[in-house]
Scaffold this motif. Sequence first.
Motif, short mmCIF file in Angstrom:
data_model
loop_
_atom_site.label_atom_id
_atom_site.label_comp_id
_atom_site.label_asym_id
_atom_site.label_seq_id
_atom_site.Cartn_x
_atom_site.Cartn_y
_atom_site.Cartn_z
N GLY A 63 0.78 -1.23 0.00
CA GLY A 63 0.00 0.00 0.00
C GLY A 63 0.81 1.28 0.00
O GLY A 63 0.25 2.37 0.03
N GLY A 64 2.13 1.16 -0.01
CA GLY A 64 2.97 2.35 -0.06
C GLY A 64 2.89 3.04 -1.41
O GLY A 64 2.72 2.40 -2.44
N GLN A 65 2.99 4.35 -1.39
CA GLN A 65 2.96 5.12 -2.62
C GLN A 65 4.39 5.50 -3.02
O GLN A 65 5.12 6.09 -2.24
CB GLN A 65 2.13 6.39 -2.43
N ARG A 66 4.76 5.14 -4.22
CA ARG A 66 6.12 5.41 -4.70
C ARG A 66 6.49 6.89 -4.58
O ARG A 66 7.61 7.22 -4.23
CB ARG A 66 6.25 4.94 -6.16
N SER A 67 5.55 7.76 -4.81
CA SER A 67 5.83 9.20 -4.76
C SER A 67 6.17 9.67 -3.34
O SER A 67 6.73 10.75 -3.17
CB SER A 67 4.63 9.98 -5.28
N ARG A 68 5.86 8.87 -2.33
CA ARG A 68 6.13 9.25 -0.95
C ARG A 68 7.42 8.63 -0.41
O ARG A 68 7.80 8.90 0.73
CB ARG A 68 4.96 8.84 -0.06
N LEU A 69 8.10 7.81 -1.21
CA LEU A 69 9.32 7.16 -0.75
C LEU A 69 10.44 8.18 -0.55
O LEU A 69 10.64 9.09 -1.36
CB LEU A 69 9.78 6.10 -1.74
N ARG A 70 11.16 8.02 0.55
CA ARG A 70 12.34 8.83 0.86
C ARG A 70 13.42 7.86 1.32
O ARG A 70 13.12 6.78 1.82
CB ARG A 70 12.06 9.82 1.99
#
Length: 105
Positions: A12-19
């Motif tokens: 469910g993680g969003q790629r755009s929010r990865l840091r």
Amino acid sequence: MELLINEIQKQGGQRSRLRAKAFGGAQMVSGLSKIGEQNSAFILNFLEQEGIECEGHSLGGETARQLMFWPATGRVMQKIRGDAPAETASQIQAPADTGNDLELF
């Protein structure tokens, strides 16, 4: 790295929010190849190519790092370990065979 990113997205993680934050790559044993340097360059290049922001990094050097990481906040504490003696390639020995009777093939 791709497998990790894919698994995060499956959960469910969003790629755009990865840091990312990157640590390591020290030359711990003198006389061996510069694999730590190569790994450091790889991760920074990979993150850039994938569009993942690297919020900070501590890479290279000649000493170990001890890290504490809090995933919920992204906070990291790092301690540079200066108490470990430097090893040379000739000082490193393979561990004694401590296996059991299980053989994998």
